[in-house]
Design a protein around this motif. Sequence first.
Motif, PDB file in Angstrom:
ATOM      1  N   LEU A   1       2.328   1.740  -3.435  1.00  0.00           N
ATOM      2  CA  LEU A   1       1.323   2.214  -4.387  1.00  0.00           C
ATOM      3  C   LEU A   1       0.947   3.671  -4.147  1.00  0.00           C
ATOM      4  O   LEU A   1       0.534   4.368  -5.068  1.00  0.00           O
ATOM      5  N   ASP A   2       1.095   4.123  -2.914  1.00  0.00           N
ATOM      6  CA  ASP A   2       0.831   5.528  -2.596  1.00  0.00           C
ATOM      7  C   ASP A   2       2.028   6.422  -2.903  1.00  0.00           C
ATOM      8  O   ASP A   2       1.907   7.638  -2.895  1.00  0.00           O
ATOM      9  N   GLY A   3       3.177   5.820  -3.170  1.00  0.00           N
ATOM     10  CA  GLY A   3       4.397   6.590  -3.405  1.00  0.00           C
ATOM     11  C   GLY A   3       5.049   6.228  -4.719  1.00  0.00           C
ATOM     12  O   GLY A   3       4.505   6.498  -5.792  1.00  0.00           O
TER      13      GLY A   3
ATOM     14  N   THR B   1       0.835  -1.206   0.000  1.00  0.00           N
ATOM     15  CA  THR B   1       0.000   0.000   0.000  1.00  0.00           C
ATOM     16  C   THR B   1       0.867   1.251   0.000  1.00  0.00           C
ATOM     17  O   THR B   1       0.600   2.197  -0.750  1.00  0.00           O
ATOM     18  N   GLU B   2       1.906   1.255   0.827  1.00  0.00           N
ATOM     19  CA  GLU B   2       2.822   2.405   0.864  1.00  0.00           C
ATOM     20  C   GLU B   2       3.492   2.626  -0.485  1.00  0.00           C
ATOM     21  O   GLU B   2       3.626   3.760  -0.941  1.00  0.00           O
TER      22      GLU B   2
ATOM     23  N   ARG C   1       3.101   4.533  -7.672  1.00  0.00           N
ATOM     24  CA  ARG C   1       1.758   5.056  -7.968  1.00  0.00           C
ATOM     25  C   ARG C   1       1.404   4.990  -9.447  1.00  0.00           C
ATOM     26  O   ARG C   1       0.249   5.085  -9.819  1.00  0.00           O
TER      27      ARG C   1
ATOM     28  N   ASP D   1      -1.102   1.714 -11.728  1.00  0.00           N
ATOM     29  CA  ASP D   1      -2.463   1.705 -12.236  1.00  0.00           C
ATOM     30  C   ASP D   1      -2.506   2.066 -13.720  1.00  0.00           C
ATOM     31  O   ASP D   1      -3.270   1.483 -14.484  1.00  0.00           O
TER      32      ASP D   1
END
Length: 118
Positions: free
Chosen positions: A101-103, A98-99, A106, A109
Motif C-alpha cells: 500500500l505504501d508502494g 502495508t509495504e 498506493r 485508496d
Amino acid sequence: MSNDTDLQEQVTPGTVADRAKLFRGLADPSRLAILEALRPGPLSVGQIVAATGLSQPNASNHLRCLSECGLVAGEARGRFVDYRLADLRIDELLALATELLDGPARGVDACKSYRASP
C-alpha cells in the motif's frame, strides 16, 4: 519458463477458492483490526476491545471466526483467554500488505472498482 501443466497446477479452482475465502475473511474491517491489534503479542478480549473500539460481543464473534479459521489461537488464563496470531506468517502478510500500500498498490485508496466496506 513454465509449461501449461505447471501453470494449470498453480491455478486450480480449489486453490483459488480457498485463497479468495481467506482474503474475504481478511477484508472484514473488524477482523483485520483484531489481527492488527494482535501483531505485537497476545491480548485478552477486553484488551482487544480497548485497542479496536469494537463492542465485546462483536469482538468475541469475530475472534470465534478467526479461531475457527486457524488465524488466531486462544490460551486460557484463569477465567480469561489470551488470543494471539496463530502463525507468525500472518504478521508477515499484514506487514507486506502495508509495504504494498505504501508502494505499488498506493492507488488502491482511489480505485473506484473496490468499494469500501461500511
